[in-house]
Design an enzyme around this catalytic site. Structure first.
Site, PDB file in Angstrom:
ATOM      1  N   GLU A  21      98.089  88.967  45.918  1.00 18.87           N
ATOM      2  CA  GLU A  21      97.204  89.639  46.872  1.00 18.87           C
ATOM      3  C   GLU A  21      97.469  89.148  48.290  1.00 18.87           C
ATOM      4  O   GLU A  21      97.408  89.921  49.245  1.00 18.87           O
ATOM      5  CB  GLU A  21      95.741  89.385  46.507  1.00 18.87           C
ATOM      6  CG  GLU A  21      95.324  90.060  45.225  1.00 18.87           C
ATOM      7  CD  GLU A  21      93.930  89.677  44.808  1.00 18.87           C
ATOM      8  OE1 GLU A  21      93.088  90.588  44.711  1.00 18.87           O
ATOM      9  OE2 GLU A  21      93.666  88.479  44.578  1.00 18.87           O
ATOM     10  N   LYS A  98      87.326  96.845  47.953  1.00 19.37           N
ATOM     11  CA  LYS A  98      88.763  96.624  47.734  1.00 19.37           C
ATOM     12  C   LYS A  98      89.247  97.782  46.874  1.00 19.37           C
ATOM     13  O   LYS A  98      88.780  97.977  45.757  1.00 19.37           O
ATOM     14  CB  LYS A  98      88.994  95.297  47.022  1.00 19.37           C
ATOM     15  CG  LYS A  98      90.458  94.991  46.775  1.00 19.37           C
ATOM     16  CD  LYS A  98      90.609  93.682  46.027  1.00 19.37           C
ATOM     17  CE  LYS A  98      91.423  92.757  46.874  1.00 19.37           C
ATOM     18  NZ  LYS A  98      91.597  91.448  46.247  1.00 19.37           N
TER      19      LYS A  98
END
Length: 123
Positions: A21, A98
């Site tokens: 990420e 997200k």
């Protein structure tokens, strides 16, 4: 009390606990709602008497650019800055989504929502 809302501010950044990420990054949507007394601005038609949504957007962009493992930390930083920098704001609510999170399933988004009231003034 009146409401100002910034809806679906799209930002690409690299929050998350996984190394991937941090390296790859993700798309996020941020929604920010603030409550304030805007009656003076309604009378004066002056930017000085309202909550400047350009300032709110700036807070979102700068805090989202600072990497965190948890969206909770980013949300709290946004709320804290709103209260510190814009004394007219009495309540704030932020949701950070997200998009396409890497959680091993077909999930459109994960959303963290936080809200708070302005601290009481000691003056």
């Amino acid at each position: 009390m009146s409401t100002i809302r910034l809806k679906n501010v799209r930002i690409f950044t690299n929050h998350g606990c996984l190394i991937e990420e941090e390296k790859i990054g993700s798309d996020y949507l941020v929604n920010l709602t603030v409550k304030a007394d805007l009656s003076e601005a309604a009378k004066t038609d002056s930017l000085n008497d309202t909550v400047d949504y350009v300032h709110l957007q700036h807070i979102i962009k700068t805090e989202m650019a600072q990497r965190s493992k948890l969206l909770e930390q980013v949300g709290q930083r946004i709320i804290d800055r709103v209260f510190t920098e814009i004394p007219l704001v009495r309540k704030a609510k932020v949701s950070i989504s997200k998009l396409n999170p890497p959680i091993g399933g077909d999930v459109a988004e994960v959303v963290v929502t936080m809200s708070a009231s302005a601290p009481l003034s000691t003056s």
